[in-house]
Write an enzyme that holds these catalytic residues in place. Sequence first.
Site, mmCIF file in Angstrom:
data_model
loop_
_atom_site.group_PDB
_atom_site.id
_atom_site.type_symbol
_atom_site.label_atom_id
_atom_site.label_comp_id
_atom_site.label_asym_id
_atom_site.label_seq_id
_atom_site.Cartn_x
_atom_site.Cartn_y
_atom_site.Cartn_z
ATOM 1 N N CYS A 7 0.877 -1.304 -0.203
ATOM 2 C CA CYS A 7 0.197 -0.102 -0.129
ATOM 3 C C CYS A 7 0.895 1.325 0.065
ATOM 4 O O CYS A 7 1.807 1.244 0.662
ATOM 5 C CB CYS A 7 -0.985 0.184 1.232
ATOM 6 S SG CYS A 7 -2.015 -1.145 1.527
ATOM 7 N N ARG A 32 3.808 -0.252 -4.985
ATOM 8 C CA ARG A 32 3.336 -1.025 -3.593
ATOM 9 C C ARG A 32 2.072 -1.814 -3.619
ATOM 10 O O ARG A 32 1.893 -2.179 -2.297
ATOM 11 C CB ARG A 32 3.307 0.280 -2.624
ATOM 12 C CG ARG A 32 4.573 1.052 -2.543
ATOM 13 C CD ARG A 32 4.629 2.215 -1.603
ATOM 14 N NE ARG A 32 4.383 1.496 -0.055
ATOM 15 C CZ ARG A 32 5.699 1.458 0.655
ATOM 16 N NH1 ARG A 32 6.890 1.902 0.062
ATOM 17 N NH2 ARG A 32 5.374 1.201 1.857
ATOM 18 N N TRP A 65 -2.605 -2.541 -1.560
ATOM 19 C CA TRP A 65 -2.527 -4.090 -1.732
ATOM 20 C C TRP A 65 -3.244 -4.747 -0.460
ATOM 21 O O TRP A 65 -2.940 -4.580 0.471
ATOM 22 C CB TRP A 65 -1.025 -4.438 -1.700
ATOM 23 C CG TRP A 65 -0.723 -5.688 -1.664
ATOM 24 C CD1 TRP A 65 -0.201 -6.250 -2.905
ATOM 25 C CD2 TRP A 65 -0.449 -6.904 -1.119
ATOM 26 N NE1 TRP A 65 0.011 -7.710 -2.897
ATOM 27 C CE2 TRP A 65 -0.144 -7.900 -1.627
ATOM 28 C CE3 TRP A 65 -0.427 -6.978 0.552
ATOM 29 C CZ2 TRP A 65 0.300 -9.165 -1.071
ATOM 30 C CZ3 TRP A 65 -0.147 -8.130 1.178
ATOM 31 C CH2 TRP A 65 0.134 -9.156 0.410
ATOM 32 N N ASN A 67 -1.374 1.970 5.422
ATOM 33 C CA ASN A 67 -0.518 0.856 5.038
ATOM 34 C C ASN A 67 -0.101 -0.016 6.157
ATOM 35 O O ASN A 67 0.524 0.656 7.087
ATOM 36 C CB ASN A 67 0.803 1.498 4.494
ATOM 37 C CG ASN A 67 2.208 0.729 4.081
ATOM 38 O OD1 ASN A 67 1.845 -0.476 3.845
ATOM 39 N ND2 ASN A 67 3.333 1.321 4.117
ATOM 40 N N GLY A 68 -0.181 -1.153 6.020
ATOM 41 C CA GLY A 68 -0.097 -2.047 7.267
ATOM 42 C C GLY A 68 -1.002 -2.871 7.519
ATOM 43 O O GLY A 68 -2.080 -3.149 6.879
ATOM 44 N N GLU A 84 15.754 -18.494 -8.751
ATOM 45 C CA GLU A 84 15.455 -17.097 -9.090
ATOM 46 C C GLU A 84 14.942 -17.131 -10.485
ATOM 47 O O GLU A 84 13.816 -16.432 -10.753
ATOM 48 C CB GLU A 84 16.715 -16.314 -8.908
ATOM 49 C CG GLU A 84 16.733 -14.831 -9.707
ATOM 50 C CD GLU A 84 15.594 -13.946 -9.000
ATOM 51 O OE1 GLU A 84 14.951 -14.359 -8.113
ATOM 52 O OE2 GLU A 84 15.465 -12.827 -9.598
ATOM 53 N N LYS A 109 11.091 -16.080 -11.178
ATOM 54 C CA LYS A 109 10.629 -14.668 -12.151
ATOM 55 C C LYS A 109 9.693 -15.229 -13.002
ATOM 56 O O LYS A 109 8.753 -14.433 -13.245
ATOM 57 C CB LYS A 109 12.018 -14.264 -13.153
ATOM 58 C CG LYS A 109 13.149 -13.548 -12.405
ATOM 59 C CD LYS A 109 12.612 -12.122 -12.261
ATOM 60 C CE LYS A 109 12.293 -11.834 -10.684
ATOM 61 N NZ LYS A 109 13.228 -11.471 -9.836
ATOM 62 N N GLU A 125 6.111 -15.602 -11.181
ATOM 63 C CA GLU A 125 5.603 -14.209 -10.715
ATOM 64 C C GLU A 125 4.940 -13.618 -12.063
ATOM 65 O O GLU A 125 4.083 -12.674 -11.944
ATOM 66 C CB GLU A 125 6.364 -13.563 -9.799
ATOM 67 C CG GLU A 125 7.722 -13.065 -10.291
ATOM 68 C CD GLU A 125 8.593 -12.193 -9.295
ATOM 69 O OE1 GLU A 125 7.969 -11.517 -8.509
ATOM 70 O OE2 GLU A 125 9.705 -12.199 -9.633
ATOM 71 N N HIS A 137 16.606 -37.556 -7.010
ATOM 72 C CA HIS A 137 15.984 -37.805 -5.631
ATOM 73 C C HIS A 137 14.682 -37.491 -5.831
ATOM 74 O O HIS A 137 13.809 -37.452 -4.476
ATOM 75 C CB HIS A 137 16.747 -37.171 -4.592
ATOM 76 C CG HIS A 137 18.157 -37.519 -4.522
ATOM 77 N ND1 HIS A 137 18.568 -38.941 -4.114
ATOM 78 C CD2 HIS A 137 19.287 -37.109 -4.970
ATOM 79 C CE1 HIS A 137 19.980 -38.911 -4.189
ATOM 80 N NE2 HIS A 137 20.449 -37.685 -4.725
ATOM 81 N N LYS A 158 5.497 -4.372 -4.567
ATOM 82 C CA LYS A 158 6.842 -4.043 -4.534
ATOM 83 C C LYS A 158 7.297 -4.196 -3.065
ATOM 84 O O LYS A 158 8.602 -4.520 -3.115
ATOM 85 C CB LYS A 158 7.262 -2.971 -5.460
ATOM 86 C CG LYS A 158 8.811 -2.469 -5.370
ATOM 87 C CD LYS A 158 9.285 -3.534 -6.714
ATOM 88 C CE LYS A 158 10.830 -3.026 -6.940
ATOM 89 N NZ LYS A 158 11.257 -4.454 -7.582
#
Length: 609
Positions: free
Chosen positions: A2, A27, A74, A98-99, A480, A484, A487, A503, A604
């Site tokens: 947010c 955000r 968000w 925000n939070g 990574e 990528k 997402e 395995h 973000k």
Amino acid sequence: MCGIVGILGKGPVAGQLVEALKRLEYRGYDSAGIATLEEGRLTRLRASGKLKNLEEKLAGSPHKGHVGIGHTRWATHGKPNETNAHPHANSRVAVVHNGIIENFRELREELTAKGHKFTSETDSEVVAHLVADGLNAGATPEKAVAAALKRLKGAFALAFLFDHEPDLLIGARRGSPLAVGWSDEGAYLGSDALALAPFATSIAYLDEGDWVALRREGTTFFDAADNPVERRRQPLQTGSFLVDKGNYRHFMAKEIHEQPEVVGRTLAHYLDLAEGTVRLPFELTFDPLKLSRVTISACGTAYYAGLVARYWLERFARLPVEIDIASEFRYRDPPLPEGGLMIVVSQSGETADTLAALRYAKDHGQHVLSIVNVETSTIARESHTVAKTLAGPEIGVASTKAYTCQLAVFACIALALGRARGVLTKEQERALVSELVAAPGQMADALNREAQIEPVARDVARASSVLYLGRGPAFPLAMEGALKLKELSYIHAEGYAAGELKHGPIALIDYAMPVIVLAPPDASLEKTVSNLQEVAARGGHLILIGSPRAKEEAAAELAGFVELPEEVSGPFAAIVYAVIVQLLAYHVAVFMGKDVDQPRNLAKSVTVE
Ligand code: F6R
């Protein structure tokens, strides 16, 4: 998560609020809204989805108020619809948050019993009613906010706008960042400096627990105990916060292509290029010879940077490394060695779990060194030593240039510790530095491989599941790469240590699932190639990212091949190979028509746990 903003201006502020929210959309982008005072009365405009929906609404209903607050969301509590969009308000006060307010259920019950009517499913709305409750009892806005803050549990940044108070904005911070900005045109609140850059010429950050009252005649900061306090005001360099895509279609494309430059700039900051040695731009707060262990903690991509760095710290500095994702580390109650070194890694410098890991380490006597991209962030401010990445603002939600800059900084730290501990000789240091210095040029060359990557991306875009394999530093890079891809394209992907394939995951092999093998020509190439052949033997769908030698040794039928030169080898090859996995994920998402810069459900800056 947010983004929040507040403007106390001399003219209509609605357009500026939206402009600031655009810079905060990274955000979160589930909904957006503003509240302004129109002829003294609180007036809200909110829309679900991206900011452009709010902009369209605003075009049809211009707001003229000179004071206002804004929010881009968000979602944490409640669906991402208009009802749950911020600002939340009643007849007395509007708030953006925000939070997370952890005790919102108890407070909601208490306030409902007192007759307050709730209209959303959010935790945030409780803050508006709590403050209104104080105002109804006769408190001033300042007193009502101060009292409300003491009742709230959780992590938050808040901005308040009051009915019939055209000269007042209040902001508060506990756990989530908040900045105050000033210019001749007004005073501002914002989640970060980026939001305020177009308007403010100077800026100050609230410390943990602070709240602030902005009035036209001046700004007063208060600490958590409501004592007036001073906070350092510094000039805001607007030029460094320019946010634009240049000639690129997406911020992510621009940021991927900026990597040779920003990694080069970062290396120049940590190396003495004339001498060909490392020169850290900070003093170490510990004796490297006495270190018994390094602990690393971070989240997501930053964590994968730490995993790559483990190979370097162990090899070049002979230091044992403990590494864990921050959300686990913080609750494990891990024993830490007396006077040990803790390295936290974060692009934003605001990630809640990473911050909690940092605080845990500090409480347990560690020297905390943070690798951060936002120098003014909370993580940077709470660390003993800040090692900055010079990536510049990263706007694409998926981290790219911050990651390779984190790797560059880690590499320099590992070499510096290796030297200081007497593990590396000066000649060895010089040889490694010259390999490192070659990375930006090799990255530029890797960026020219798009013509090879595009057909591979078209192929991968048809899959519903993808496996990435690598060994050594290419193993975390495989993770990574998988992150990528998932997402950006929403294709399921996993990164595996190539040697671990047999395995379990080998059972998955069939032609429907591409297996992307990262095979730089390093000491483990032969073993990686053996693993590749195990896939080939089972009719696997193989894509190789490697050197001509890797292709030759593989001697298998490949569905795709992205070639990097033989010289991209050695310990730092992962920095260059990163460019390829980023470009691949980017092109897959573009082919699939996905929202590359703002993938669904993401944000973000993750300031909630
Ligand atoms: C993935 C990504 C995230 C972040 C993670 C940590 O592309 O960007 O996994 O790396 O949320 O964020 P920072 O680095 O800001 O702490």
